[in-house]
Write a protein that holds these residues in place. Structure first.
Motif, PDB file in Angstrom:
ATOM      1  N   ASP A   6      14.087  -1.341  -6.385  1.00 50.02           N
ATOM      2  CA  ASP A   6      13.585  -0.061  -6.866  1.00 50.02           C
ATOM      3  C   ASP A   6      12.054  -0.028  -6.900  1.00 50.02           C
ATOM      4  N   GLY A   7      11.484   0.577  -5.858  1.00 53.11           N
ATOM      5  CA  GLY A   7      10.042   0.759  -5.814  1.00 53.11           C
ATOM      6  C   GLY A   7       9.267  -0.413  -5.274  1.00 53.11           C
ATOM      7  N   LEU A   8       9.919  -1.556  -5.053  1.00 50.29           N
ATOM      8  CA  LEU A   8       9.204  -2.727  -4.557  1.00 50.29           C
ATOM      9  C   LEU A   8       9.352  -2.856  -3.052  1.00 50.29           C
ATOM     10  N   SER A   9       8.452  -3.625  -2.444  1.00 47.52           N
ATOM     11  CA  SER A   9       8.436  -3.724  -0.986  1.00 47.52           C
ATOM     12  C   SER A   9       9.258  -4.910  -0.498  1.00 47.52           C
ATOM     13  N   GLY A  10      10.520  -4.934  -0.843  1.00 41.64           N
ATOM     14  CA  GLY A  10      11.400  -5.960  -0.321  1.00 41.64           C
ATOM     15  C   GLY A  10      11.608  -7.112  -1.276  1.00 41.64           C
ATOM     16  N   LEU A  11      12.481  -8.009  -0.920  1.00 40.45           N
ATOM     17  CA  LEU A  11      12.808  -9.169  -1.748  1.00 40.45           C
ATOM     18  C   LEU A  11      12.237 -10.425  -1.133  1.00 40.45           C
ATOM     19  N   GLN A  12      12.075 -11.417  -1.968  1.00 41.35           N
ATOM     20  CA  GLN A  12      11.639 -12.714  -1.500  1.00 41.35           C
ATOM     21  C   GLN A  12      12.801 -13.679  -1.559  1.00 41.35           C
ATOM     22  N   ALA A  54       6.285   5.815 -11.198  1.00 41.16           N
ATOM     23  CA  ALA A  54       7.450   6.695 -11.240  1.00 41.16           C
ATOM     24  C   ALA A  54       7.791   7.253  -9.871  1.00 41.16           C
ATOM     25  N   ALA A  55       6.764   7.512  -9.045  1.00 42.27           N
ATOM     26  CA  ALA A  55       7.003   8.073  -7.717  1.00 42.27           C
ATOM     27  C   ALA A  55       7.790   7.104  -6.840  1.00 42.27           C
ATOM     28  N   SER A  56       7.478   5.813  -6.930  1.00 46.92           N
ATOM     29  CA  SER A  56       8.190   4.813  -6.141  1.00 46.92           C
ATOM     30  C   SER A  56       9.640   4.708  -6.590  1.00 46.92           C
ATOM     31  N   ARG A  57       9.842   4.748  -7.893  1.00 46.23           N
ATOM     32  CA  ARG A  57      11.217   4.659  -8.406  1.00 46.23           C
ATOM     33  C   ARG A  57      12.022   5.890  -7.997  1.00 46.23           C
ATOM     34  N   GLN A  58      11.390   7.046  -8.049  1.00 45.82           N
ATOM     35  CA  GLN A  58      12.078   8.273  -7.641  1.00 45.82           C
ATOM     36  C   GLN A  58      12.407   8.228  -6.145  1.00 45.82           C
ATOM     37  N   ALA A  59      11.484   7.669  -5.341  1.00 42.97           N
ATOM     38  CA  ALA A  59      11.727   7.551  -3.903  1.00 42.97           C
ATOM     39  C   ALA A  59      12.945   6.680  -3.629  1.00 42.97           C
ATOM     40  N   ALA A  60      13.102   5.603  -4.412  1.00 45.96           N
ATOM     41  CA  ALA A  60      14.256   4.724  -4.256  1.00 45.96           C
ATOM     42  C   ALA A  60      15.546   5.468  -4.600  1.00 45.96           C
ATOM     43  N   GLU A  61      15.499   6.287  -5.638  1.00 46.56           N
ATOM     44  CA  GLU A  61      16.688   7.035  -6.037  1.00 46.56           C
ATOM     45  C   GLU A  61      17.066   8.087  -4.996  1.00 46.56           C
ATOM     46  N   GLN A  81       0.829  -1.209   0.000  1.00 51.08           N
ATOM     47  CA  GLN A  81       0.000   0.000   0.000  1.00 51.08           C
ATOM     48  C   GLN A  81       0.861   1.256   0.000  1.00 51.08           C
ATOM     49  N   ALA A  82       1.901   1.239   0.829  1.00 52.75           N
ATOM     50  CA  ALA A  82       2.781   2.404   0.906  1.00 52.75           C
ATOM     51  C   ALA A  82       3.509   2.624  -0.410  1.00 52.75           C
ATOM     52  N   ALA A  83       4.002   1.538  -1.016  1.00 51.90           N
ATOM     53  CA  ALA A  83       4.709   1.643  -2.293  1.00 51.90           C
ATOM     54  C   ALA A  83       3.791   2.188  -3.381  1.00 51.90           C
ATOM     55  N   SER A  84       2.513   1.829  -3.331  1.00 53.05           N
ATOM     56  CA  SER A  84       1.567   2.314  -4.334  1.00 53.05           C
ATOM     57  C   SER A  84       1.343   3.816  -4.228  1.00 53.05           C
ATOM     58  N   ARG A  85       1.668   4.391  -3.057  1.00 47.16           N
ATOM     59  CA  ARG A  85       1.560   5.840  -2.863  1.00 47.16           C
ATOM     60  C   ARG A  85       2.894   6.538  -3.090  1.00 47.16           C
ATOM     61  N   GLY A  86       3.899   5.770  -3.540  1.00 46.14           N
ATOM     62  CA  GLY A  86       5.183   6.366  -3.853  1.00 46.14           C
ATOM     63  C   GLY A  86       6.152   6.445  -2.684  1.00 46.14           C
ATOM     64  N   VAL A  87       5.900   5.652  -1.630  1.00 46.11           N
ATOM     65  CA  VAL A  87       6.787   5.633  -0.461  1.00 46.11           C
ATOM     66  C   VAL A  87       7.644   4.372  -0.516  1.00 46.11           C
ATOM     67  N   LEU A  88       8.948   4.535  -0.513  1.00 44.50           N
ATOM     68  CA  LEU A  88       9.853   3.392  -0.523  1.00 44.50           C
ATOM     69  C   LEU A  88       9.602   2.547   0.719  1.00 44.50           C
ATOM     70  N   SER A  89       9.434   1.238   0.535  1.00 44.16           N
ATOM     71  CA  SER A  89       9.033   0.376   1.635  1.00 44.16           C
ATOM     72  C   SER A  89       9.831  -0.916   1.642  1.00 44.16           C
ATOM     73  N   ALA A  90       9.951  -1.502   2.829  1.00 48.53           N
ATOM     74  CA  ALA A  90      10.655  -2.777   2.959  1.00 48.53           C
ATOM     75  C   ALA A  90      10.057  -3.579   4.102  1.00 48.53           C
ATOM     76  N   LEU A  91      10.167  -4.893   3.962  1.00 51.52           N
ATOM     77  CA  LEU A  91       9.690  -5.804   4.995  1.00 51.52           C
ATOM     78  C   LEU A  91      10.794  -6.107   5.997  1.00 51.52           C
ATOM     79  N   VAL A  92      10.397  -6.273   7.248  1.00 49.69           N
ATOM     80  CA  VAL A  92      11.300  -6.787   8.275  1.00 49.69           C
ATOM     81  C   VAL A  92      10.638  -8.015   8.884  1.00 49.69           C
ATOM     82  N   ASP A  93      11.458  -8.985   9.286  1.00 53.91           N
ATOM     83  CA  ASP A  93      10.904 -10.195   9.885  1.00 53.91           C
ATOM     84  C   ASP A  93      11.827 -10.697  10.988  1.00 53.91           C
ATOM     85  N   HIS A  94      11.600 -11.939  11.434  1.00 53.69           N
ATOM     86  CA  HIS A  94      12.358 -12.469  12.566  1.00 53.69           C
ATOM     87  C   HIS A  94      13.854 -12.544  12.287  1.00 53.69           C
TER      88      HIS A  94
END
Length: 259
Positions: free
Chosen positions: A252-258, A171-178, A130-143
């Motif tokens: 770039d713009g995605l919410s973390g890696l799998q 474009a907003a998400s990619r710009q946020a990553a940059e 949801q955050a990434a869709s609004r152009g906010v760079l996001s990442a997951l954290v876990d155990h």
């Protein structure tokens, strides 16, 4: 409705120059066991690592303004009614959280935009999407984050998304990553090659050496030099990640890696 409260226990950062990082309550604090203060959550060592970077930056230059500005966000109404307990838990654990943001689930992304958040961290994938869709760079954290060092912040960039950007990412998400890359690069330059409290890693999962080199060049154009580069050429990421132990991974713009 969004409500933001400053933590008067600590000195506030200059939001115009700082790197604003928002974390969810569930990431920072553990489950409610009935004690007077909340226990540590999965992002506890991550928050401590951010504080370590700030402390080292101020040690190098007491007037430094390029610092991490931490916001704690909660959308749980019951927790919001216990705001005093949240603040006392922050004080008890010695956490340098500068602002507390209270919002409902429907408008938590508005709170990120209102506070000009550069990076949003959560244990909930839906929230990061949801955050990434609004152009906010996001990442997951876990155990896995609990195993990371509190004395050095380690960030992994996904070189694959840098070399071959996803056409579906706005474009907003990619710009946020940059923008975040440039900020992190400027922070990293404050320290020498050895004994840095901030470590940057780039990793390419597919492609060969040329793909990794291309990712490195792209990051350098953003002002970000890396400490380590890993070209996996199709090999599984799990083993190397278990050795690196990054606090979070960014693409770039995605919410973390799998894995």
């Amino acid at each position: 409705m969004v409500s933001t409260v400053q933590n008067t226990d600590i000195e506030q950062k200059d939001a115009e120059h700082a790197v604003v990082v928002a974390m969810t309550f569930k990431a920072v604090f553990g489950s409610d066991d009935g004690d007077d203060v909340y226990g540590a959550g999965v992002a506890f060592t991550l928050l401590q690592a951010l504080q370590t970077v700030n402390e080292r930056l101020l040690l190098e230059n007491p007037s430094e303004m390029l610092l991490f500005d931490i916001i704690l966000i909660t959308t749980d109404r019951q927790q919001q009614q216990q705001s005093d307990r949240i603040m006392s838990s922050t004080r008890h654990h010695g956490l340098q959280i500068h602002r507390f943001c209270f919002s409902c689930e429907d408008d938590f992304t508005d709170s990120l935009l209102q506070n000009k958040v550069h990076l949003f961290l959560s244990t909930d994938k839906n929230e990061t999407v949801q955050a990434a869709s609004r152009g906010v760079l996001s990442a997951l954290v876990d155990h896995q984050t609990t195993l990371c060092s509190s004395q050095q912040l380690k960030v992994v960039f996904c070189g694959d998304s840098i070399v071959q950007p996803d056409a579906d990412i706005n474009a907003a998400s990619r710009q946020a990553a940059e923008v975040f890359s440039a900020q992190l690069g400027e922070m990293r330059r404050r320290f020498g090659a050895l004994d840095s409290p901030l470590s940057i890693v780039v990793m390419t999962s597919s492609g060969g050496r040329d793909s990794c080199c291309s990712a490195l060049r792209t990051l350098r154009t953003r002002g970000l030099s890396v400490d380590e580069a890993h070209c996996l050429a199709g090999a599984p990421r799990g083993i190397i990640l278990s050795v690196l132990r990054p606090h979070f991974q960014l693409s770039d713009g995605l919410s973390g890696l799998q894995d």
